[in-house]
Scaffold this active site. Structure first.
Site, PDB file in Angstrom:
ATOM      1  N   LYS A 150       0.851  -1.185   0.000  1.00  0.00           N
ATOM      2  CA  LYS A 150       0.000   0.000   0.000  1.00  0.00           C
ATOM      3  C   LYS A 150       0.887   1.236   0.000  1.00  0.00           C
ATOM      4  O   LYS A 150       2.034   1.129   0.419  1.00  0.00           O
ATOM      5  CB  LYS A 150      -0.939  -0.011   1.199  1.00  0.00           C
ATOM      6  CG  LYS A 150      -0.224   0.269   2.548  1.00  0.00           C
ATOM      7  CD  LYS A 150      -1.186   0.713   3.594  1.00  0.00           C
ATOM      8  CE  LYS A 150      -1.082   2.176   3.890  1.00  0.00           C
ATOM      9  NZ  LYS A 150      -0.067   2.547   4.871  1.00  0.00           N
ATOM     10  N   HIS A 180      -0.578  -5.146   5.713  1.00  0.00           N
ATOM     11  CA  HIS A 180       0.117  -5.957   6.721  1.00  0.00           C
ATOM     12  C   HIS A 180      -0.727  -6.197   7.978  1.00  0.00           C
ATOM     13  O   HIS A 180      -0.465  -7.114   8.736  1.00  0.00           O
ATOM     14  CB  HIS A 180       1.500  -5.378   7.055  1.00  0.00           C
ATOM     15  CG  HIS A 180       1.479  -4.210   7.989  1.00  0.00           C
ATOM     16  ND1 HIS A 180       1.202  -2.945   7.578  1.00  0.00           N
ATOM     17  CD2 HIS A 180       1.704  -4.108   9.321  1.00  0.00           C
ATOM     18  CE1 HIS A 180       1.260  -2.118   8.613  1.00  0.00           C
ATOM     19  NE2 HIS A 180       1.569  -2.797   9.689  1.00  0.00           N
ATOM     20  N   LYS A 184      -1.335  -9.797  10.902  1.00  0.00           N
ATOM     21  CA  LYS A 184      -1.116  -9.789  12.356  1.00  0.00           C
ATOM     22  C   LYS A 184      -1.836 -10.976  12.972  1.00  0.00           C
ATOM     23  O   LYS A 184      -2.967 -11.289  12.607  1.00  0.00           O
ATOM     24  CB  LYS A 184      -1.627  -8.470  12.971  1.00  0.00           C
ATOM     25  CG  LYS A 184      -0.723  -7.279  12.632  1.00  0.00           C
ATOM     26  CD  LYS A 184      -1.186  -6.034  13.347  1.00  0.00           C
ATOM     27  CE  LYS A 184      -0.469  -4.802  12.842  1.00  0.00           C
ATOM     28  NZ  LYS A 184       0.858  -4.594  13.414  1.00  0.00           N
ATOM     29  N   GLU A 218      -1.332   5.377  17.782  1.00  0.00           N
ATOM     30  CA  GLU A 218       0.130   5.320  17.788  1.00  0.00           C
ATOM     31  C   GLU A 218       0.653   6.441  18.679  1.00  0.00           C
ATOM     32  O   GLU A 218       0.064   7.521  18.718  1.00  0.00           O
ATOM     33  CB  GLU A 218       0.666   5.501  16.369  1.00  0.00           C
ATOM     34  CG  GLU A 218       0.208   4.408  15.430  1.00  0.00           C
ATOM     35  CD  GLU A 218       0.856   4.553  14.059  1.00  0.00           C
ATOM     36  OE1 GLU A 218       1.979   4.089  13.890  1.00  0.00           O
ATOM     37  OE2 GLU A 218       0.222   5.141  13.176  1.00  0.00           O
ATOM     38  N   ASP A 237      -3.782   6.807   4.920  1.00  0.00           N
ATOM     39  CA  ASP A 237      -2.695   5.986   5.444  1.00  0.00           C
ATOM     40  C   ASP A 237      -3.212   4.807   6.277  1.00  0.00           C
ATOM     41  O   ASP A 237      -2.644   3.717   6.237  1.00  0.00           O
ATOM     42  CB  ASP A 237      -1.787   6.878   6.307  1.00  0.00           C
ATOM     43  CG  ASP A 237      -0.510   6.173   6.740  1.00  0.00           C
ATOM     44  OD1 ASP A 237       0.149   5.579   5.867  1.00  0.00           O
ATOM     45  OD2 ASP A 237      -0.178   6.201   7.940  1.00  0.00           O
ATOM     46  N   HIS A 242      -6.051  -0.463   6.463  1.00  0.00           N
ATOM     47  CA  HIS A 242      -6.026  -1.258   7.697  1.00  0.00           C
ATOM     48  C   HIS A 242      -7.363  -1.259   8.458  1.00  0.00           C
ATOM     49  O   HIS A 242      -7.877  -2.299   8.830  1.00  0.00           O
ATOM     50  CB  HIS A 242      -4.949  -0.743   8.649  1.00  0.00           C
ATOM     51  CG  HIS A 242      -3.592  -0.636   8.028  1.00  0.00           C
ATOM     52  ND1 HIS A 242      -3.120  -1.532   7.107  1.00  0.00           N
ATOM     53  CD2 HIS A 242      -2.588   0.267   8.202  1.00  0.00           C
ATOM     54  CE1 HIS A 242      -1.886  -1.187   6.745  1.00  0.00           C
ATOM     55  NE2 HIS A 242      -1.548  -0.100   7.387  1.00  0.00           N
TER      56      HIS A 242
HETATM   57  C1  BG6 Z   1       1.561   1.757   8.005  1.00  0.00           C
HETATM   58  C2  BG6 Z   1       1.364   3.239   7.987  1.00  0.00           C
HETATM   59  O1  BG6 Z   1       0.811   1.161   6.981  1.00  0.00           O
HETATM   60  O2  BG6 Z   1       1.151   1.240   9.252  1.00  0.00           O
HETATM   61  C3  BG6 Z   1       2.134   3.892   9.128  1.00  0.00           C
HETATM   62  O3  BG6 Z   1       1.808   3.769   6.750  1.00  0.00           O
HETATM   63  C4  BG6 Z   1       1.766   3.270  10.445  1.00  0.00           C
HETATM   64  O4  BG6 Z   1       1.894   5.299   9.174  1.00  0.00           O
HETATM   65  C5  BG6 Z   1       1.876   1.747  10.363  1.00  0.00           C
HETATM   66  O5  BG6 Z   1       2.634   3.760  11.439  1.00  0.00           O
HETATM   67  C6  BG6 Z   1       1.350   1.084  11.618  1.00  0.00           C
HETATM   68  O6  BG6 Z   1       1.675  -0.276  11.569  1.00  0.00           O
HETATM   69  P1  BG6 Z   1       1.901  -1.114  12.904  1.00  0.00           P
HETATM   70  O7  BG6 Z   1       2.067  -2.517  12.422  1.00  0.00           O
HETATM   71  O8  BG6 Z   1       3.100  -0.540  13.583  1.00  0.00           O
HETATM   72  O9  BG6 Z   1       0.652  -0.912  13.705  1.00  0.00           O
END
Ligand code: BG6
Length: 488
Positions: A150, A180, A184, A218, A237, A242
């Site tokens: 992505k 991704h 998980k 985050e 994003d 997600h």
């Molecule tokens: C990514 C985003 O796809 O996922 C990022 O581009 C984000 O901005 C990240 O920080 C979060 O992934 P994870 O696995 O750390 O929750």
């Protein structure tokens, strides 16, 4: 307890953008971990491709540094690292010119009888040009697969163009669009929880569920990615991919089986049933300077080095699904950078009991909640009401049945990429997004993006280290509900 490791078939993984951030932070460490676990057969090689003309040794040194930086020391004994490095090779090729491609094709000749995986760890602008060359230089034949990261596009129109360009060379069954989050462990557990237990599914609807909350918070800011992020923003994003994928897995009908298209058909139906968004159901925010992890942190504009930006670093949405299962039970989504903590979880809030037989002295009867925690400390919590122990009369309190996966199984939780890359080798598309899903998600997001780009109202400010702008709290509280902050 150890998990079962079944080696995959012989393959060659060709990574474009092999010296970039994703390859160093995720792909190389993930492949090392799978090798260390004994899942890669003898005949498994990785060819890193980039435009810079590295020598094979330089690339191996870069990969070694990536493993050392991203794999904890106790998980990388020197002999295993050495064995892994033997698998690595390098080729230089230009994604937008023809230089280097003949050499790459030559390098791949000995791998004729292996599964070929082309991983495009590059920006989406290069997906089309790389695929075109893979086709022209005869590399896309047989059952060669392509993996793209992505963002697939920046909106519906650009997504269609990118999909079109990839689709000219690879058929849909050989295109793997990575999200991704689907790799998980707990996200996959969501399917196990729903479809391998008789307990939940009869209650899994608006008659018994009051609402659902999905939080992906985050604590970090935009770090070194401000250039990309300022063009994207939280909606593109995190939400378009997600968060909508998480929503789909919670909301979808049970597929007849786990075959990729059976699951993806059900997710698509959810995306197509999303009610178009109205302004009163969204909040966008942008962080100002504040404190995180005990120290002061700059605001978004300072990190960006600009005086002004309308880009949102926080989004909260009230999402309604217009179908029989979910009418009347909204999904509240929120995600942001620089929030109070790093936590991703799905909370299913059940309806309250219809009538309390307990007197006032027993205290309130809280509705049951099922909390599916994606990170950190993956696990599941089911909140139940019980009697406070002791002889002091009937007093009630909520207590969780609490399962932390790491405590229960004592195994390291594999990174999402470990599973996803090997799923590509196995030819399993279940955890990858199909073209129509990506485009349906954009079709729902596009009007929101349009409205924001035309709105004179800037994103609402919030202080770094908090749970976002107060309007996000108002969004849910006006419905008589409240955000469940931090794993309650
Ligand atoms: C990514 C985003 O796809 O996922 C990022 O581009 C984000 O901005 C990240 O920080 C979060 O992934 P994870 O696995 O750390 O929750």
């Amino acid at each position: 307890m150890t998990s079962r490791v079944i080696p995959v078939e012989a393959f060659v993984l060709v990574v474009f953008g092999a010296t970039g951030d994703l390859a160093r932070r995720k792909l190389i460490p993930a492949m090392f971990q799978r090798d260390a676990a004994g899942q890669l057969p003898e005949a498994a090689d990785i060819i890193g491709v980039s435009r810079g003309r590295l020598g094979e040794e330089e690339f191996t040194a870069l990969a070694k540094a990536a493993v050392e930086e991203h794999v904890p020391e106790w998980e990388r004994p020197a002999p295993l690292v050495e064995r892994f490095l033997q698998r690595l090779h390098y080729a230089s090729a230009d994604a937008t010119g023809d230089e280097g491609w003949r050499d790459l094709a030559e390098k791949l000749r000995p791998y004729e009888d292996r599964i070929k995986v082309f991983y495009l760890a590059t920006g989406p602008a290069l997906f089309g040009p790389i695929c075109e060359r893979l086709g022209r230089f005869g590399l896309a034949q047989g059952d060669a697969r392509v993996v793209v990261e992505k963002p697939v596009g920046n909106d519906g129109e650009t997504a269609r163009a990118v999909n079109e360009a990839i689709g000219k060379v690879f058929p849909e069954e050989r295109i793997y669009r990575i999200d991704h989050y689907l790799g998980k462990e707990t996200v996959q557990n969501l399917m196990a929880l729903r479809f391998a237990n008789a307990l939940f599914e009869p209650l899994w609807n608006a008659a018994h569920i009051d609402h659902v909350q999905i939080t992906v918070a985050e604590s970090l800011g935009v770090e070194g990615r401000a250039g990309y992020y300022d063009k994207a923003g939280a909606l593109r994003d995190m939400v378009q991919n997600h968060m909508l994928q998480l929503l789909c897995l919670v909301a979808m009908e049970p597929p007849a089986h786990l075959a990729a298209d059976a699951v993806r058909d059900e997710k698509l139906k959810v995306l197509r049933a999303l009610k178009p968004m109205q302004p009163q159901n969204w909040v966008r925010g942008q962080y100002r300077a504040g404190a995180s992890a005990g120290g002061p942190v700059p605001g978004y504009l300072e990190e960006l080095g600009e005086k002004e930006s309308q880009t949102e670093t926080f989004v909260a949405l009230k999402v309604e699904i217009e179908n029989w299962r979910w009418a009347g039970a909204p999904f509240y989504l929120r995600t942001g950078k620089r929030l109070a903590e790093r936590v991703s979880e799905i909370v299913i809030v059940f309806k309250p009991v219809p009538h309390s037989v307990f007197g006032e002295a027993a205290g309130p009867v809280s509705p049951n909640r099922l909390v599916i925690r994606l990170q950190p400390d993956e696990g599941v919590k089911l909140w139940l009401m019980i009697k406070d122990p002791g002889p002091g009369g009937m007093r009630l309190r909520p207590v969780p049945l609490d399962m932390s996966f790491s405590k229960a199984f004592g195994v390291r939780n594999p990174d999402a990429y470990e599973r996803l890359v090997l799923d590509v080798v196995r030819g399993n598309q279940t955890l990858f997004m199909r073209r129509d899903e990506v485009e349906a998600a954009w079709a729902w997001i596009d009007p929101v993006l349009d409205a924001w780009s035309q709105s004179p109202e800037p994103p609402k400010p919030y202080t770094a280290g908090t749970w976002g702008p107060s309007a996000a709290i108002a969004l849910i509280e006006r419905d008589g509900r409240t955000w469940m902050d931090g794993g309650v």
